[in-house]
Design a protein around this motif. Structure first.
Motif, PDB file in Angstrom:
ATOM      1  N   UNK A 178       0.857  -1.184   0.000  1.00 28.76           N
ATOM      2  CA  UNK A 178       0.000   0.000   0.000  1.00 28.76           C
ATOM      3  C   UNK A 178       0.891   1.231   0.000  1.00 28.76           C
ATOM      4  N   UNK A 179       0.695   2.106  -0.987  1.00 33.09           N
ATOM      5  CA  UNK A 179       1.452   3.348  -1.095  1.00 33.09           C
ATOM      6  C   UNK A 179       0.527   4.508  -0.769  1.00 33.09           C
ATOM      7  N   UNK A 180       0.820   5.230   0.300  1.00 28.47           N
ATOM      8  CA  UNK A 180      -0.009   6.345   0.742  1.00 28.47           C
ATOM      9  C   UNK A 180       0.663   7.657   0.378  1.00 28.47           C
ATOM     10  N   UNK A 181      -0.088   8.542  -0.264  1.00 29.48           N
ATOM     11  CA  UNK A 181       0.460   9.807  -0.719  1.00 29.48           C
ATOM     12  C   UNK A 181      -0.565  10.901  -0.473  1.00 29.48           C
ATOM     13  N   UNK A 182      -0.309  12.107  -0.989  1.00 26.71           N
ATOM     14  CA  UNK A 182      -1.254  13.201  -0.788  1.00 26.71           C
ATOM     15  C   UNK A 182      -2.237  13.330  -1.941  1.00 26.71           C
ATOM     16  N   UNK A 183      -2.180  12.421  -2.904  1.00 24.00           N
ATOM     17  CA  UNK A 183      -3.145  12.356  -4.002  1.00 24.00           C
ATOM     18  C   UNK A 183      -3.933  11.067  -3.839  1.00 24.00           C
ATOM     19  N   UNK A 185      -5.364   9.007  -5.856  1.00 26.56           N
ATOM     20  CA  UNK A 185      -5.267   7.924  -6.841  1.00 26.56           C
ATOM     21  C   UNK A 185      -4.386   8.380  -7.994  1.00 26.56           C
ATOM     22  N   UNK A 186      -4.129   7.463  -8.906  1.00 34.44           N
ATOM     23  CA  UNK A 186      -3.504   7.805 -10.174  1.00 34.44           C
ATOM     24  C   UNK A 186      -4.597   8.335 -11.101  1.00 34.44           C
ATOM     25  N   UNK A 187      -4.320   9.444 -11.776  1.00 35.32           N
ATOM     26  CA  UNK A 187      -5.264  10.032 -12.725  1.00 35.32           C
ATOM     27  C   UNK A 187      -4.673   9.984 -14.121  1.00 35.32           C
ATOM     28  N   UNK A 188      -5.539  10.088 -15.135  1.00 33.90           N
ATOM     29  CA  UNK A 188      -5.050  10.029 -16.516  1.00 33.90           C
ATOM     30  C   UNK A 188      -4.431  11.347 -16.971  1.00 33.90           C
ATOM     31  N   UNK A 189      -4.400  12.332 -16.089  1.00 32.67           N
ATOM     32  CA  UNK A 189      -3.756  13.612 -16.328  1.00 32.67           C
ATOM     33  C   UNK A 189      -3.564  14.308 -14.997  1.00 32.67           C
ATOM     34  N   UNK A 190      -2.955  15.476 -14.970  1.00 27.70           N
ATOM     35  CA  UNK A 190      -2.776  16.192 -13.710  1.00 27.70           C
ATOM     36  C   UNK A 190      -4.115  16.421 -13.008  1.00 27.70           C
ATOM     37  N   UNK A 245      -3.252   5.083  -2.697  1.00 25.62           N
ATOM     38  CA  UNK A 245      -4.317   5.974  -2.251  1.00 25.62           C
ATOM     39  C   UNK A 245      -3.735   7.003  -1.298  1.00 25.62           C
ATOM     40  N   UNK A 246      -4.583   7.826  -0.713  1.00 25.66           N
ATOM     41  CA  UNK A 246      -4.112   8.826   0.243  1.00 25.66           C
ATOM     42  C   UNK A 246      -4.344   8.336   1.663  1.00 25.66           C
ATOM     43  N   UNK A 247      -3.618   8.924   2.608  1.00 29.59           N
ATOM     44  CA  UNK A 247      -3.676   8.456   3.993  1.00 29.59           C
ATOM     45  C   UNK A 247      -5.091   8.462   4.582  1.00 29.59           C
ATOM     46  N   UNK A 248      -5.901   9.522   4.411  1.00 30.27           N
ATOM     47  CA  UNK A 248      -7.240   9.499   5.009  1.00 30.27           C
ATOM     48  C   UNK A 248      -8.133   8.366   4.508  1.00 30.27           C
ATOM     49  N   UNK A 249      -7.799   7.770   3.366  1.00 28.85           N
ATOM     50  CA  UNK A 249      -8.626   6.705   2.792  1.00 28.85           C
ATOM     51  C   UNK A 249      -8.083   5.309   3.080  1.00 28.85           C
ATOM     52  N   UNK A 250      -7.019   5.190   3.900  1.00 30.13           N
ATOM     53  CA  UNK A 250      -6.380   3.891   4.063  1.00 30.13           C
ATOM     54  C   UNK A 250      -7.320   2.881   4.705  1.00 30.13           C
ATOM     55  N   UNK A 251      -8.138   3.305   5.673  1.00 28.09           N
ATOM     56  CA  UNK A 251      -9.067   2.373   6.300  1.00 28.09           C
ATOM     57  C   UNK A 251     -10.067   1.818   5.307  1.00 28.09           C
ATOM     58  N   UNK A 252     -10.646   2.707   4.493  1.00 28.55           N
ATOM     59  CA  UNK A 252     -11.606   2.273   3.479  1.00 28.55           C
ATOM     60  C   UNK A 252     -10.930   1.387   2.439  1.00 28.55           C
ATOM     61  N   UNK A 253      -9.702   1.753   2.065  1.00 26.44           N
ATOM     62  CA  UNK A 253      -8.974   0.974   1.059  1.00 26.44           C
ATOM     63  C   UNK A 253      -8.745  -0.451   1.526  1.00 26.44           C
ATOM     64  N   UNK A 254      -8.332  -0.610   2.784  1.00 25.73           N
ATOM     65  CA  UNK A 254      -8.055  -1.951   3.300  1.00 25.73           C
ATOM     66  C   UNK A 254      -9.335  -2.730   3.585  1.00 25.73           C
ATOM     67  N   UNK A 255     -10.474  -2.051   3.547  1.00 30.02           N
ATOM     68  CA  UNK A 255     -11.766  -2.733   3.696  1.00 30.02           C
ATOM     69  C   UNK A 255     -12.358  -3.119   2.353  1.00 30.02           C
ATOM     70  N   UNK A 256     -11.620  -2.830   1.276  1.00 28.47           N
ATOM     71  CA  UNK A 256     -12.068  -3.219  -0.060  1.00 28.47           C
ATOM     72  C   UNK A 256     -12.862  -2.179  -0.798  1.00 28.47           C
ATOM     73  N   UNK A 259     -11.585   2.854  -3.792  1.00 28.37           N
ATOM     74  CA  UNK A 259     -10.825   4.098  -3.695  1.00 28.37           C
ATOM     75  C   UNK A 259      -9.415   3.846  -4.224  1.00 28.37           C
ATOM     76  N   UNK A 260      -8.755   4.903  -4.636  1.00 27.42           N
ATOM     77  CA  UNK A 260      -7.385   4.779  -5.091  1.00 27.42           C
ATOM     78  C   UNK A 260      -7.254   4.034  -6.407  1.00 27.42           C
TER      79      UNK A 260
END
Length: 376
Positions: A178-183, A185-190, A245-256, A259-260
């Protein structure tokens, strides 16, 4: 595609052994001068719950340099290596103390593991790092891994903790990264531009051709989206799915939750030693080959002999990793060389039989054996 993404998210969320990387910008105040205690506590609460439930977690945490900026009276992240090392020396203690206090509230103990790229370049260091991490996990400790910024030189730095996290995931045989950043998710552009869309799933590297990937995203970090995508590729080569994903979403991400961005692992993986050569080593020099030698290596999977080498550059000892290049400079492989850089020039273009006859049987050997060579 939705089923594939959901399955991969579950795979990461349910992994018994998980490696989580958090970036500096997620853990520090906007200016980077102090730790954001709330963000750190929120992250620890999620990871501690997982550990208490029986899972194993390795946390790769940036933030040492950023946390040292304020105490040193600096206005921004330093650019010179000596001041970075000084900031890391001050900030690393504060970072680990904060983690110990936060995990301690859940009855858990942390162990600090500081690594340099040299620890993964040299095989004996690499296996020792793996042994240490395995033992910490067996003892119920939460390892906190960081690059050893206080001693790392420019030549032996990972450059960011995303690559380090991917290598650690491979090192410990993790079920997910799991890579946590300030964005988020990955987007198809900026993401700052209107119309950019989230990329929920990446199954192959070819899918990234249509994606515009930016560089460093914050004033306190050293990575960026490029390094995260590269890290996902390293982990994928080891058969490990990655969730970004971003840090505030880590709980939701690990619950499936959806997000991200989730990156699928490669369908076919290399042997551990080949992955180590490809991703955990830093080349100390370059060997340039003629077309025949390139074909022998890439098409027929042969060892590299002196006869096919046209030029040598760099300073290296026997056993060091070197890049193997085509005549146009393209790096086609990396391997462990059997000769020091000072020995090779007089051997170039000559057959091993002639060398053995003139210099002795010790010279009837490959420059790089195919068992110690990985195509890139």
């Amino acid at each position: 595609m939705e089923d594939t993404a959901a399955g991969l998210r579950r795979s990461v969320g349910e992994a018994h052994r998980l490696v989580v990387k958090v970036g500096s910008s997620s853990l520090t105040s906007p200016g980077g001068g102090r730790l954001d205690e709330r963000a750190l506590t929120d992250l620890v609460d999620v990871l501690a719950a997982r550990r208490v439930a029986g899972g194993q977690v390795v946390l790769v945490s940036s933030g040492a340099i950023a946390a040292g900026i304020g105490p040193l009276g600096l206005g921004r992240r330093p650019t010179d290596l000596a001041t970075q090392q000084a900031a890391a020396s001050v900030g690393q203690g504060a970072l680990v103390a904060a983690y110990q206090a936060a995990f301690g509230r859940h009855g858990l103990t942390v162990g600090q593991v500081l690594l340099t790229a040299d620890d993964t370049t040299r095989r004996s260091h690499y296996t020792n790092a793996r042994r240490t991490l395995e033992r910490l996990l067996e003892l119920g400790i939460v390892p906190i891994v960081n690059e050893n910024d206080t001693v790392a030189t420019q030549e032996i730095r990972f450059g960011d903790n995303d690559r380090l996290a991917a290598l650690v995931a491979d090192l410990v045989g993790a079920g997910g990264l799991v890579l946590l950043t300030d964005v988020d998710a990955l987007y198809d552009g900026p993401p700052s531009r209107g119309g950019a869309r989230r990329v929920p799933l990446v199954t192959t590297s070819a899918e990234l051709d249509a994606v515009t990937i930016g560089g460093t995203g914050s004033a306190v970090g050293s990575g960026g989206m490029v390094t995260k995508v590269e890290a996902a590729g390293i982990a994928g080569g080891a058969g490990i799915p990655t969730l970004l994903t971003r840090l505030p979403d880590v709980g939701a991400a690990l619950s499936g939750a959806d997000v991200g961005t989730v990156f699928a692992p490669a369908a076919a993986t290399q042997a551990s030693r080949k992955r180590w050569l490809a991703h955990a080593t830093t080349a100390r020099g370059r060997l340039v080959l003629d077309d025949g030698a390139v074909s022998a290596l890439t098409d027929r999977r042969k060892s590299l002999l002196p006869a096919g080498i046209t030029a040598v550059s760099g300073s290296f000892a026997a056993g060091d990793p070197v890049d193997v290049c085509a005549a146009d400079g393209r790096v086609i492989a990396r391997g462990l060389v059997n000769y020091a850089s000072g020995e090779l020039p007089r051997l170039l273009g000559r057959s091993t039989r002639d060398l053995a006859r003139e210099l002795g049987p010790a010279y009837e050997r490959e420059v790089v054996h195919r068992d110690h060579l990985v195509l890139l």
